[in-house]
Design a protein around this motif. Structure first.
Motif, PDB file in Angstrom:
ATOM      1  N   GLU A   9      31.669  -1.476  -0.301  1.00 41.26           N
ATOM      2  CA  GLU A   9      33.304  -1.994   0.349  1.00 41.26           C
ATOM      3  C   GLU A   9      34.324  -1.126   0.011  1.00 41.26           C
ATOM      4  OE1 GLU A   9      33.839  -6.048  -1.486  1.00 41.26           O
ATOM      5  OE2 GLU A   9      32.348  -6.497  -0.263  1.00 41.26           O
ATOM      6  N   GLY A  10      33.893   0.198  -0.832  1.00 41.34           N
ATOM      7  CA  GLY A  10      34.776   1.073  -0.649  1.00 41.34           C
ATOM      8  C   GLY A  10      35.607   0.816  -2.706  1.00 41.34           C
ATOM      9  N   THR A  11      35.626   0.236  -3.024  1.00 42.49           N
ATOM     10  CA  THR A  11      35.831  -0.345  -4.201  1.00 42.49           C
ATOM     11  C   THR A  11      35.050   0.909  -5.163  1.00 42.49           C
ATOM     12  OG1 THR A  11      36.227  -2.598  -3.710  1.00 42.49           O
ATOM     13  CG2 THR A  11      36.406  -1.921  -6.185  1.00 42.49           C
ATOM     14  N   LEU A  12      35.905   1.838  -6.206  1.00 40.30           N
ATOM     15  CA  LEU A  12      35.799   2.120  -7.025  1.00 40.30           C
ATOM     16  C   LEU A  12      35.892   1.671  -8.479  1.00 40.30           C
ATOM     17  CD1 LEU A  12      35.060   5.613  -8.291  1.00 40.30           C
ATOM     18  CD2 LEU A  12      37.328   5.635  -8.416  1.00 40.30           C
ATOM     19  N   TRP A  13      34.591   1.330  -8.798  1.00 38.18           N
ATOM     20  CA  TRP A  13      34.447   1.155 -10.391  1.00 38.18           C
ATOM     21  C   TRP A  13      34.821   1.874 -11.698  1.00 38.18           C
ATOM     22  CZ3 TRP A  13      34.476  -4.384 -10.582  1.00 38.18           C
ATOM     23  CH2 TRP A  13      34.071  -5.301  -8.946  1.00 38.18           C
ATOM     24  N   ILE A  14      35.631   1.771 -12.553  1.00 38.67           N
ATOM     25  CA  ILE A  14      35.216   2.373 -13.740  1.00 38.67           C
ATOM     26  C   ILE A  14      35.275   1.735 -14.828  1.00 38.67           C
ATOM     27  CG2 ILE A  14      37.740   3.935 -14.692  1.00 38.67           C
ATOM     28  CD1 ILE A  14      39.203   3.283 -11.591  1.00 38.67           C
TER      29      ILE A  14
END
Length: 956
Positions: free
Chosen positions: A483-488
């Motif tokens: 979905e285009g979320t960057l997980w940090i």
């Protein structure tokens, strides 16, 4: 990616494959340091409550999954050295010590031949080998050459004939079946005894429950015989002479090899060995618990537990010093595993999970990447996450990311872009120590020890920590979803979802259920985000009902070799986890989702005294209101990760949660209470509700009867005090009245004393008059009558009241004396109502006489021709009053007063004044509402001599 595969394939060309290493299992070891009674464990069993019991060389241990409770000789064991332990259907734990005796544990107490009459009947010649139980609860106790039966409910023991010594078998005298000698199962032994004993006896013999197969082991020739049915021939397996045999389940037999060779599992249907466990250890016993965990008891190394999820471990070394896995990289069908100590390993998932080391010698380095630096940059397998870049000194590579023909490199010097084809350095994106780097939607994200930076292609670097505090600490890893979320991954704030320049979600311990906020690595697989922390592995759901919630946790308790997770790789259901102590592989679908959760009360302590923990209810004295409950949730797969919901009804109906298996109530008030506890294991499976009802008796002051008694006593005391006060007041009043009475009487006597001298004075005046007139005869007569009157006066003086007859006689004597003085000018008359009883009616003394005297002196004495005095005594029946009327025919009250004024005789009559005071005193003394009344009136108001009438009323 083609360039990535080319790059890794080139590395393979530089490598030399080392010898293959085998996988290992992940065990949990319990020893003396954990509370186990001894390091050498001979036998194991599990009771109906879920506890696991261990017989050791230094005592008996009971394990609940968290802590051990140990029993020794001081607790009732005949010997600290215990050989075997069994559990029967009545929840008794039978212990076989290294003595010719047995004992059992039941309801918190150990029973032996000293305190149990049934056990006292057993006389063993040899050491006990085993115990069996039939469906009726009868127990078979077997030694080397004899057998005993303990009959359930009858407390009787029957001894069976000895077996000939030459056979040396663990049963009765029997004919070998199918040519197999040695120990037979209890069901075979019972054929001659008329019983039907089931498995409990020899742990190396039993019938399989799901088939007709039976396994027998002969200690004489070390052979294993398997009988599949009554017609098929037996299958024989020759074993080492010192081997031991134990049935694990319906298809697996554990063969405990010679000392130091661990245990092997043999499948009786496949007729082959399937697994080897704990090579290098001497195994004494093996059993599978009700959750599927396999337990191994050892010599001098305690016990080992193998979880049923079958976590497979790879340690990459034979040394005790652990090797940390720092990266896992897919390359074709194999996996590359980077570890510390400058090593890289190749894992073969399709070849039984074997692995081998890739060696790269220093002189075989090739300049894969070139830069503008004075010396070329080489790539080598090293102690970093993936690869090692070296110049003159080691410069650790933190992360590599490939896209198109470019590789994004982060290391201790910064973050760089390099061309994968020719190795040229394209751009330096960040100078200074970096922890990780990632390219996402055209932007470069750089993790450092100080937080998160982003850099565009134009080279502008922005510190995101200025706009959000979540990015001000160490950043450890990145991953992106579809979905285009960057997980940090952060080192203090859990994991952060970042999209379109803003934070969309923050998953932490409290918000999402991570096992730690210190996150070390991330890996996305489909709709699942795997998070490695310093406390294990987390599985986070990204799209389902539990979106952004942890749906699975894995730690050393489940089979990880360490809770510190450095790297993750997922391929379908297979999960590979790089830890600080090797690599772990497991199939996610085979990990248990549920397990048992038993809740047991282990102790109830009241004022330092123990009560029966199994008692459903009990009653306590009021003074014993310091109570604590010790309990335990049993779920060995949870490894102590159990929480407890509880409430104490009668004090608070609200449910509370704790992870400490003890509840203490130091000072409960009296009343009835119900303690309710539920255990919840790590899979959120709940135990049955455990209820303990108890009552703390009321204190003496709280008892109704005591309160009523106290109330009665207080009321009685108050009543007594009131009565005493009233009595005292009454006494005081009586005393006061007595004193007042005495005072009044004294006053009355004083008045009478005043009256008598006054009368005597008047009489003496009369006698003086006769003497002065030289009337000797008259004086003598007067003196004689005066003496008689004085005598009567003296006789009546002490009395307050006298009889009416005495009063009439006294008045007669007085008026006769006055008549002598005045002469015939005075006439008088005394009349008495016949209804009056003169001898019973009393009248006040010296009250009537003064009024008669006053009538004579001031009434008749003023007349020239003399006068008449009339005295009447009448009874007024309506008011019960004695009426005395004194009349004279003198001038009347008004004329007498006028004449006194003319003659200046204004002094009042002394006798009447005294009499009025006496009447007042008599009225006070009587205390009655009926008083002595005196009324004066004129007899004939229209006549010249009006006369005076005195009316006295005396209450009868």
């Amino acid at each position: 990616m083609p360039f990535k595969l080319f790059f890794l394939s080139l590395l393979y060309l530089l490598s030399v494959v080392a010898p293959v290493y085998a996988q290992r299992y992940s065990y949990t070891n319990y020893d003396i340091k954990d509370g186990l009674a001894g390091s050498t464990v001979n036998g194991m069993t599990q009771d109906k409550s879920g506890f696991i019991w261990f017989s050791t060389e230094t005592g008996l241990s009971r394990f609940d999954g968290t802590k051990f409770k140990n029993f020794r000789r001081e607790d009732g064991l005949p010997s600290n050295e215990t050989f075997a332990v069994y559990a029967d259907t009545k929840s008794r734990i039978w212990i076989i010590p290294y003595k010719n005796t047995i004992c059992y544990y039941w309801n918190g107490k150990i029973y032996n031949d000293q305190n149990d009459t049934t056990l006292r009947k057993l006389r063993f010649t040899y050491e006990v080998n085993g115990i069996a139980e039939d469906a009726a609860g009868n127990l078979l106790v077997e030694t080397q050459r004899e057998a005993f039966v303990i009959y359930a409910g009858r407390h009787t023991v029957k001894f069976y004939a000895k077996v000939p010594e030459k056979y040396e078998i663990g049963g009765l005298d029997f004919k070998p079946v199918a040519g197999v000698g040695g120990r037979f199962p209890a069901t075979m032994i019972s054929a001659r005894m008329g019983q039907n004993f089931n498995y409990l006896a020899h742990p190396d013999n039993r019938n399989f429950s799901k088939s007709s197969a039976a396994v027998f082991f002969s200690y004489l020739d070390s052979s294993l015989a398997i009988l599949y049915n009554s017609t098929a021939p037996a299958y024989y397996l020759k074993l080492p002479r010192e081997a031991r045999v134990k049935i694990v389940d319906d298809s697996i037999v554990a063969i405990m090899n010679t000392p130091g060779n661990g245990a092997r599992f043999f499948n009786i249907y496949r007729k082959q060995f399937t697994a080897q466990f704990l090579r290098g250890y001497t195994i004494h016993d093996v059993f599978r618990d009700i959750e599927g965990n396999i337990w191994f008891s050892t010599k001098e190394s305690g016990v080992f537990k193998l979880s049923p999820a079958v976590f497979r471990s790879f340690f990459f070394t034979t040394n005790p010093i652990p090797v940390a896995v720092l990266s896992i990289f897919k390359c074709g069908k194999e996996l590359l595993v980077g570890t510390n100590k400058a090593q890289c390993w190749k894992l073969y998932p399709t070849e039984g999970l074997n692995f081998s080391r890739i060696n790269l010698k220093d002189n075989e380095r090739s300049p894969l990447l070139k830069s503008s630096w004075e010396e070329p940059l080489f790539i080598n397998y090293a102690s970093s996450d993936y690869l090692h870049f070296a110049k003159r000194r080691a410069t650790d590579i933190k992360t590599l990311m490939f896209f198109h023909d470019t590789v994004l490199i982060s290391n201790c010097d910064g973050v760089f872009l390099s061309n994968l084809r020719d190795g040229t350095l394209l751009k330096c994106l960040h100078k200074g120590r970096a922890t990780c780097a990632y390219r996402h939607e055209g932007l470069y994200y750089i993790g450092t020890l100080n937080g998160l930076y982003t850099t565009t292609n134009e080279g502008e670097e922005v510190y995101l920590g200025n706009s959000n505090s979540l990015f001000r600490n160490r950043i450890s890893s990145f991953a992106a979803d579809k979905e285009g979320t960057l997980w940090i991954a952060t080192y203090e704030n859990g994991i952060v979802g970042y999209r379109n320049g803003s934070v969309t979600v923050n998953i932490t311990q409290t918000n999402g259920g991570l096992n730690s906020n210190i996150c070390r690595c991330l890996y996305r697989s489909g709709n699942t985000l795997w998070v490695g922390t310093e406390k294990g592995l987390n599985k986070v759901d990204m799209t389902g009902i539990e979106k952004y919630k942890v749906t699975g946790r894995f730690s050393m308790a489940d089979g990880l070799t360490s809770d510190i997770v450095n790297a993750i790789y997922v391929n379908g259901p297979e999960v590979y986890v790089g830890t600080a102590n090797g690599l772990v592989r497991f199939n996610e679908t085979k990990v248990p989702q549920h397990s048992i959760c038993y809740l047991r009360m282990t102790d109830i302590r009241v004022s330092e005294k123990s009560y029966d923990p199994e008692a459903p209810s009990f009653e306590l004295p009021h003074a014993d209101n310091n109570i604590s409950f010790e309990f335990v949730g049993i779920s060995f797969l949870s490894e102590g990760n159990i929480r407890y919901q509880y409430r104490l009804r009668g004090m608070n109906d609200q449910w509370k949660v704790t992870s400490v298996p003890i509840l203490t109530y130091p000072s409960l008030p009296s009343g009835k209470y119900t303690l309710e506890i539920i255990a919840v294991n790590k899979f959120n499976d709940k135990s049955e509700l455990m209820v303990r009802e108890f009552e703390i008796r009321k204190s003496l002051p709280e008892e109704i009867w005591f309160r009523v008694l106290i109330l009665v006593l207080i009321t009685g005391i108050i009543w007594l005090l009131v009565l005493a006060r009233f009595s005292m007041a009454k006494k005081k009043e009586a005393e006061r009245s007595r004193v007042q009475q005495q005072l009044l009487e004294l006053e009355h006597m004083a008045l009478r004393a005043q009256m008598n001298p006054h009368f005597i004075f008047n009489c003496l005046n009369s006698i003086q008059h006769h003497i002065m007139q030289q009337d000797t005869m008259g004086a003598n007569i007067y003196l004689s009558q005066f003496a008689d009157l004085v005598r009567q006066t003296l006789n009546n003086a002490p009395r307050t009241h006298i009889m009416l007859s005495e009063e009439i006689a006294y008045l007669t004597s007085y008026m006769e004396l006055e008549k002598l003085q005045i002469g015939d000018e005075l006439s008088y008359s005394i009349t008495v109502d016949p209804a009056l009883n003169r001898s019973k009616i009393k009248v006040p003394n010296m009250v009537i006489q003064p009024y008669v005297e006053n009538a004579i002196k001031h009434g008749i004495g003023r007349l020239a021709a003399g006068g008449t005095i009339l005295v009447q005594f009448r009874l007024q029946r309506s008011t019960n009053v004695l009426e005395c009327i004194i009349e004279d025919n003198g001038p009347g009250m008004a004329q007498t007063l006028a004449m006194d004024r003319e003659s200046k005789r204004l002094h009042a009559s002394k006798g009447l004044s005294i009499t009025q005071n006496r009447i007042q005193t008599l009225n006070q003394l009587s205390g009655s509402q009926n008083k002595i009344n005196v009324r004066l009136e004129e007899v004939s108001p229209d006549a010249i001599n009006k006369g005076t009438r005195v009316i006295l009323h005396f209450p009868l």
